[in-house]
Design a protein around this motif. Structure first.
Motif, PDB file in Angstrom:
ATOM      1  N   GLN A 255       0.883  -1.187  -0.104  1.00 44.41           N
ATOM      2  CA  GLN A 255      -0.002   0.041  -0.174  1.00 44.41           C
ATOM      3  C   GLN A 255       0.741   1.346   0.042  1.00 44.41           C
TER       4      GLN A 255
ATOM      5  N   VAL B 243       1.821   1.851  -3.566  1.00 49.92           N
ATOM      6  CA  VAL B 243       0.596   2.193  -4.383  1.00 49.92           C
ATOM      7  C   VAL B 243       0.019   3.668  -3.926  1.00 49.92           C
ATOM      8  N   ASN B 244       0.204   4.220  -2.615  1.00 47.45           N
ATOM      9  CA  ASN B 244      -0.103   5.487  -2.137  1.00 47.45           C
ATOM     10  C   ASN B 244       0.866   6.414  -2.891  1.00 47.45           C
TER      11      ASN B 244
ATOM     12  N   LYS C  13       0.233   6.975  -6.404  1.00 47.51           N
ATOM     13  CA  LYS C  13      -1.043   7.774  -6.679  1.00 47.51           C
ATOM     14  C   LYS C  13      -0.623   9.190  -6.510  1.00 47.51           C
TER      15      LYS C  13
ATOM     16  N   GLU D 256      -2.544   6.820 -12.720  1.00 46.89           N
ATOM     17  CA  GLU D 256      -4.064   6.449 -12.704  1.00 46.89           C
ATOM     18  C   GLU D 256      -4.376   5.049 -12.926  1.00 46.89           C
ATOM     19  N   HIS D 257      -3.368   4.338 -13.440  1.00 47.50           N
ATOM     20  CA  HIS D 257      -3.602   2.970 -13.531  1.00 47.50           C
ATOM     21  C   HIS D 257      -2.694   1.951 -12.752  1.00 47.50           C
ATOM     22  N   PHE D 258      -2.907   1.012 -11.898  1.00 50.16           N
ATOM     23  CA  PHE D 258      -2.002   0.138 -11.153  1.00 50.16           C
ATOM     24  C   PHE D 258      -2.072  -1.196 -11.489  1.00 50.16           C
TER      25      PHE D 258
ATOM     26  N   HIS E 210      -7.757   4.295   0.619  1.00 49.51           N
ATOM     27  CA  HIS E 210      -6.572   3.375   0.110  1.00 49.51           C
ATOM     28  C   HIS E 210      -7.283   2.560  -0.994  1.00 49.51           C
TER      29      HIS E 210
ATOM     30  N   PRO F  47      -8.386   2.005  -4.603  1.00 52.13           N
ATOM     31  CA  PRO F  47      -8.269   2.663  -5.840  1.00 52.13           C
ATOM     32  C   PRO F  47      -9.746   2.462  -6.675  1.00 52.13           C
ATOM     33  N   GLU F  48     -10.132   3.376  -7.576  1.00 53.92           N
ATOM     34  CA  GLU F  48     -11.497   3.325  -8.229  1.00 53.92           C
ATOM     35  C   GLU F  48     -11.707   2.098  -8.970  1.00 53.92           C
TER      36      GLU F  48
ATOM     37  N   ALA G  89      -9.287   0.594 -12.141  1.00 54.89           N
ATOM     38  CA  ALA G  89      -7.948   1.366 -12.047  1.00 54.89           C
ATOM     39  C   ALA G  89      -6.997   0.262 -11.691  1.00 54.89           C
ATOM     40  N   THR G  90      -7.230  -1.001 -11.422  1.00 55.36           N
ATOM     41  CA  THR G  90      -6.448  -2.035 -11.458  1.00 55.36           C
ATOM     42  C   THR G  90      -6.185  -2.998 -12.439  1.00 55.36           C
TER      43      THR G  90
END
Ligand code: UTP
Length: 294
Positions: A42, A45-46, A49, A54-56, A96, A98-99, A102-103
């Protein structure tokens, strides 16, 4: 001059076996071990961000499906928290999360090395530059600016490939990939050379590659036919060295702290450091440490 294309996607290779964390990593991915109360993954990822990603994209392996669950909604938990009026915890989860859409998750199938893991993300990344974050390396900034965010600032003027570097003790150069510092550019410098684990005498600097990269998609063509290197694995550095024959590489020096959470000592240091820094845990942990130190 070709236009500098924006970096929208980040790749997180999480398919390694994590043998240094056995037996814990037998059934729990090492990326899900917590630094205070947040899984190691995390933090990366943070950081991505905060840098505008925008995409993980996660390159996973067997036994790593819990990482996918971590980044999904958990309706039963969320409903229970809502029923109990635990809005603060719901807010933490939302921060925490994601939309939807978005993954992306793909599997490496066999742990053939970091270079191979990155290559597995080729179709999801497509023909655009991308960020690469090794989640084991947990970063703590000093000035509020995260490592990837300052690399993005360099990239916006330099284009090309950007690598996060930081100083290590000269005695430690033989444990890292080390860069040779060239002319200064806005926010960083041109990289004139890279060498994997040099001796102290041969090292061109004490700036080591810290696990953060912005790479152009041409790296995938090179990874595709990259021969196995050190440790019999497909090494990212070997392909980066070949890419450097035709493209520019720049370095950005991160002045914060980096904890290698792939090692026991780094993982413990990260826990102590973040716990001391936080308002909710700092005072109690300081007291415990003082007591332990006698
Ligand atoms: P490491 O070499 O530190 O991870 O790779 P490892 O192999 O999991 O750890 P040990 O040495 O056995 O304890 C650095 C990063 O690259 C990923 C790892 O998950 C880690 O994030 N990686 C490594 C892959 O995704 N695939 C690989 O084949 C190798």
């Amino acid at each position: 001059m070709t236009a500098i294309r924006p970096v929208r996607k980040a790749v997180f290779p999480v398919a390694g076996l994590g043998t240094r964390f056995l037996p814990a990593s037998k059934s729990v991915p090492k990326e899900m071990l917590t630094v205070v109360d947040m899984p190691v993954i995390q933090y990366a990822v943070n950081e991505a961000k905060a840098a505008g990603i925008e995409h993980f994209i996660f390159v996973t392996g067997r036994n790593k499906h819990v990482i996918e669950d971590h980044f999904d909604l958990q309706p039963e938990l969320q409903n229970t928290l809502a029923d109990r009026g635990k809005q603060d915890m719901l807010d933490v989860l939302a921060t925490h999360q994601p939309e939807a859409g978005a993954t992306s998750f793909t599997r490496q199938q066999a742990p053939l090395g970091l270079g191979h893991a990155v290559w597995c993300a080729r179709d999801i990344v497509g023909d655009e530059p991308f960020a690469l974050l090794l989640p084991d390396m947990v970063m703590k900034s000093r000035d509020g600016r995260e490592c990837m965010e300052s690399m993005m600032n360099v990239y916006r003027t330099s284009g090309g490939n950007v690598i996060g570097v930081q100083e290590c003790h000269p005695d430690e150069v033989s444990s890292y990939g080390i860069v040779e510092q060239g002319e200064t550019v806005a926010g960083g410098f041109r990289i004139d050379g890279m060498v994997e684990k040099p001796s102290k005498e041969d090292a061109p600097s004490n700036l080591y590659i810290n696990g953060r990269y912005i790479l152009q998609p041409e790296i995938f063509d090179l990874l595709e036919n990259q021969e196995r290197g050190a440790g019999g694995e497909i090494q990212l550095t070997d392909s980066m060295l070949r890419l450097a024959d035709s493209q520019d590489f720049f370095g950005n020096i991160f002045t914060g702290e980096t904890y290698d959470c792939g090692s026991k000592e780094g993982f413990i240091a990260a826990n102590v450091s973040f716990a001391l820094q936080r308002d909710d845990t700092g005072p109690a942990v300081r007291e415990i440490i003082a007591k332990l130190m006698g």
